[in-house]
Write a protein that holds these residues in place. Structure first.
Motif, PDB file in Angstrom:
ATOM      1  N   ASN A 140       0.840  -1.193   0.000  1.00 49.34           N
ATOM      2  CA  ASN A 140       0.000   0.000   0.000  1.00 49.34           C
ATOM      3  C   ASN A 140       0.878   1.248   0.000  1.00 49.34           C
ATOM      4  OD1 ASN A 140      -2.526  -1.348   0.122  1.00 49.34           O
ATOM      5  ND2 ASN A 140      -2.230  -1.703   2.311  1.00 49.34           N
ATOM      6  N   ILE A 141       0.603   2.138  -0.952  1.00 46.94           N
ATOM      7  CA  ILE A 141       1.308   3.418  -0.994  1.00 46.94           C
ATOM      8  C   ILE A 141       0.552   4.375  -0.075  1.00 46.94           C
ATOM      9  CG2 ILE A 141       2.144   5.298  -2.436  1.00 46.94           C
ATOM     10  CD1 ILE A 141       3.435   2.555  -3.001  1.00 46.94           C
ATOM     11  N   ILE A 142       1.207   4.784   0.987  1.00 44.97           N
ATOM     12  CA  ILE A 142       0.554   5.612   2.000  1.00 44.97           C
ATOM     13  C   ILE A 142       1.167   7.015   1.919  1.00 44.97           C
ATOM     14  CG2 ILE A 142      -0.237   5.632   4.399  1.00 44.97           C
ATOM     15  CD1 ILE A 142       0.399   2.646   4.560  1.00 44.97           C
ATOM     16  N   THR A 143       1.590   7.611   2.986  1.00 46.20           N
ATOM     17  CA  THR A 143       2.212   8.932   2.960  1.00 46.20           C
ATOM     18  C   THR A 143       2.870   9.209   4.297  1.00 46.20           C
ATOM     19  OG1 THR A 143       1.817  11.336   2.828  1.00 46.20           O
ATOM     20  CG2 THR A 143       0.003   9.988   3.633  1.00 46.20           C
ATOM     21  N   SER A 144       3.978   9.923   4.280  1.00 48.28           N
ATOM     22  CA  SER A 144       4.610  10.303   5.538  1.00 48.28           C
ATOM     23  C   SER A 144       3.701  11.226   6.351  1.00 48.28           C
ATOM     24  CB  SER A 144       5.959  10.981   5.268  1.00 48.28           C
ATOM     25  OG  SER A 144       5.803  12.115   4.442  1.00 48.28           O
ATOM     26  N   SER A 145       2.765  11.890   5.679  1.00 48.56           N
ATOM     27  CA  SER A 145       1.824  12.760   6.384  1.00 48.56           C
ATOM     28  C   SER A 145       0.852  11.972   7.262  1.00 48.56           C
ATOM     29  CB  SER A 145       1.032  13.607   5.381  1.00 48.56           C
ATOM     30  OG  SER A 145       1.873  14.525   4.719  1.00 48.56           O
ATOM     31  N   ALA A 146       0.776  10.665   7.087  1.00 50.03           N
ATOM     32  CA  ALA A 146      -0.122   9.855   7.908  1.00 50.03           C
ATOM     33  C   ALA A 146       0.250   9.918   9.383  1.00 50.03           C
ATOM     34  CB  ALA A 146      -0.119   8.409   7.422  1.00 50.03           C
ATOM     35  N   HIS A 147       1.477  10.327   9.688  1.00 54.88           N
ATOM     36  CA  HIS A 147       1.893  10.476  11.085  1.00 54.88           C
ATOM     37  C   HIS A 147       1.294  11.721  11.734  1.00 54.88           C
ATOM     38  CE1 HIS A 147       4.668   7.143  10.885  1.00 54.88           C
ATOM     39  NE2 HIS A 147       5.322   7.675   9.874  1.00 54.88           N
ATOM     40  N   GLY A 148       0.783  12.638  10.948  1.00 56.33           N
ATOM     41  CA  GLY A 148       0.220  13.881  11.495  1.00 56.33           C
ATOM     42  C   GLY A 148      -0.112  14.863  10.383  1.00 56.33           C
ATOM     43  N   GLY A 149       0.889  15.142   9.571  1.00 54.72           N
ATOM     44  CA  GLY A 149       0.658  15.928   8.359  1.00 54.72           C
ATOM     45  C   GLY A 149       0.400  17.404   8.574  1.00 54.72           C
ATOM     46  N   TRP A 249       9.496   6.111   3.710  1.00 53.30           N
ATOM     47  CA  TRP A 249      10.355   6.333   2.544  1.00 53.30           C
ATOM     48  C   TRP A 249      10.471   7.847   2.365  1.00 53.30           C
ATOM     49  CZ3 TRP A 249      10.900   8.537  -2.182  1.00 53.30           C
ATOM     50  CH2 TRP A 249      11.830   7.973  -3.073  1.00 53.30           C
ATOM     51  N   ASP A 250      11.355   8.462   3.106  1.00 55.97           N
ATOM     52  CA  ASP A 250      11.416   9.918   3.140  1.00 55.97           C
ATOM     53  C   ASP A 250      12.803  10.351   3.560  1.00 55.97           C
ATOM     54  OD1 ASP A 250      10.563  12.526   2.953  1.00 55.97           O
ATOM     55  OD2 ASP A 250       9.280  12.481   4.724  1.00 55.97           O
ATOM     56  N   GLN A 251      13.126  11.612   3.275  1.00 52.83           N
ATOM     57  CA  GLN A 251      14.425  12.145   3.671  1.00 52.83           C
ATOM     58  C   GLN A 251      14.352  12.968   4.957  1.00 52.83           C
ATOM     59  OE1 GLN A 251      15.756  15.334   0.731  1.00 52.83           O
ATOM     60  NE2 GLN A 251      13.979  14.501  -0.356  1.00 52.83           N
ATOM     61  N   ASN A 252      13.151  13.128   5.495  1.00 50.64           N
ATOM     62  CA  ASN A 252      12.980  13.703   6.822  1.00 50.64           C
ATOM     63  C   ASN A 252      12.775  12.578   7.817  1.00 50.64           C
ATOM     64  OD1 ASN A 252      13.055  16.597   6.197  1.00 50.64           O
ATOM     65  ND2 ASN A 252      11.179  16.191   5.068  1.00 50.64           N
ATOM     66  N   VAL A 253      13.311  12.730   9.021  1.00 49.39           N
ATOM     67  CA  VAL A 253      13.323  11.666  10.014  1.00 49.39           C
ATOM     68  C   VAL A 253      12.216  11.919  11.033  1.00 49.39           C
ATOM     69  CG1 VAL A 253      14.674  10.468  11.751  1.00 49.39           C
ATOM     70  CG2 VAL A 253      15.785  11.306   9.668  1.00 49.39           C
ATOM     71  N   LEU A 254      11.304  10.965  11.157  1.00 48.93           N
ATOM     72  CA  LEU A 254      10.199  11.087  12.094  1.00 48.93           C
ATOM     73  C   LEU A 254      10.737  11.254  13.518  1.00 48.93           C
ATOM     74  CD1 LEU A 254       7.107  10.921  12.508  1.00 48.93           C
ATOM     75  CD2 LEU A 254       7.409   8.478  12.906  1.00 48.93           C
ATOM     76  N   GLY A 255      10.323  12.328  14.163  1.00 45.04           N
ATOM     77  CA  GLY A 255      10.742  12.590  15.537  1.00 45.04           C
ATOM     78  C   GLY A 255      12.028  13.380  15.651  1.00 45.04           C
ATOM     79  N   GLY A 256      12.750  13.552  14.537  1.00 39.02           N
ATOM     80  CA  GLY A 256      13.981  14.324  14.569  1.00 39.02           C
ATOM     81  C   GLY A 256      13.702  15.818  14.665  1.00 39.02           C
ATOM     82  N   LEU A 257      14.431  16.517  15.516  1.00 40.77           N
ATOM     83  CA  LEU A 257      14.227  17.957  15.718  1.00 40.77           C
ATOM     84  C   LEU A 257      15.553  18.674  15.605  1.00 40.77           C
ATOM     85  CD1 LEU A 257      11.868  17.791  18.851  1.00 40.77           C
ATOM     86  CD2 LEU A 257      11.182  18.220  16.477  1.00 40.77           C
ATOM     87  N   ASP A 258      15.517  19.880  15.002  1.00 47.14           N
ATOM     88  CA  ASP A 258      16.721  20.718  14.916  1.00 47.14           C
ATOM     89  C   ASP A 258      16.660  21.811  15.980  1.00 47.14           C
ATOM     90  OD1 ASP A 258      17.825  19.385  12.699  1.00 47.14           O
ATOM     91  OD2 ASP A 258      16.448  20.462  11.371  1.00 47.14           O
TER      92      ASP A 258
END
Length: 258
Positions: A140-149, A249-258
């Protein structure tokens, strides 16, 4: 020997973008393919392209917001190839809406395309696999936005988060049937659909991809062919026993903060 030699693959939402890239990669890896979409023009053009390349493919016209048409896409694949070994749900509706301005009609449209269609296509595909007592794979093709978006993606996020849960639930339910079900939470990707969305909802110009790339860690958007290679891996035996995984499948890391 290709990764999908002899497999019958259905790609729902497969006439453009990520779906079309998956269809191309599946044929390249030895599969016979069916692709669905609402418009015959792009679908028949893709089938002609795949056939010219030496593959075997057919187009199935289907509106995947309709549960019966979603199930019928599987039936037509089985009628054509005798079975379905692999299913990819890549159709998606990305129209915008916030919590405050989403209408019931817009909400229902997102649920229909992004959750109900995949649900009933999976139902039909798994039923065929179980009836034949044969292994199978679904992605299933979902989206990284499914975590909150983003705030303007509320109905989209709602439906895709449901698809993420469905992926895990169905994988657990059918692991003893040797049906492996996984998902990809994809990030920002350069597709025809994304181009149309950026222009329609965000007033983007011809240089929106370049502007977007400047804001991304790796300096570019993802590409459909990269996602397609990953999907083929998950569909194939090369991915081993993995099931119930939803991979970011993304170049941003879930939970990572700068």
């Amino acid at each position: 020997m290709g990764l999908l030699d002899g497999k019958a693959v259905l790609v729902n939402g497969g006439t453009q973008g990520i779906g079309a890239a998956v269809a191309r990669a599946a044929v390249r890896e030895g599969a016979v393919v069916a692709v669905t979409g609402r418009r015959p023009g792009p679908g028949e053009a893709l089938v002609a392209e795949l056939t010219e390349a030496g593959g075997k493919a057919r187009f199935v016209r289907a509106d995947l917001s309709d549960a019966e048409q979603a199930r019928a896409s599987v039936r037509e694949t089985v009628e054509t190839y005798g079975r379905i070994d692999c299913l990819v749900n890549s159709a998606g509706l990305t129209s915008r809406g916030t919590l405050l301005d989403t209408t019931p009609d817009l909400f229902d449209a997102h649920i229909a395309v992004n959750l109900k269609g995949p649900f009933f296509a999976m139902q039909a595909a798994v039923a065929d696999m179980v009836a034949r007592k044969a292994p199978g794979t679904i992605v299933n093709i979902i989206t990284s936005s499914a975590h909150g978006g983003q705030p303007f993606l509320t109905p989209y996020v709602t439906a895709k988060a449901g698809l993420m849960g469905l992926t895990r639930n169905a994988a657990h339910a059918h692991r003893w049937d040797r049906v492996r079900i996984n998902g990809l939470n994809i990030g920002w990707t350069a597709t025809e659909g994304e181009d149309a969305t950026q222009r329609a909802f965000h007033g983007a110009g011809d240089d929106w991809r370049e502007q977007a790339a400047e804001r991304l860690p790796l300096g570019r958007l993802g590409r459909p062919d990269e996602i397609a290679d990953f999907v083929v891996l998950l569909l194939s035996e090369r991915s081993g026993v993995v099931t119930g995984s939803v991979i970011d499948w993304d170049q941003n890391v879930l939970g990572g903060l700068d």
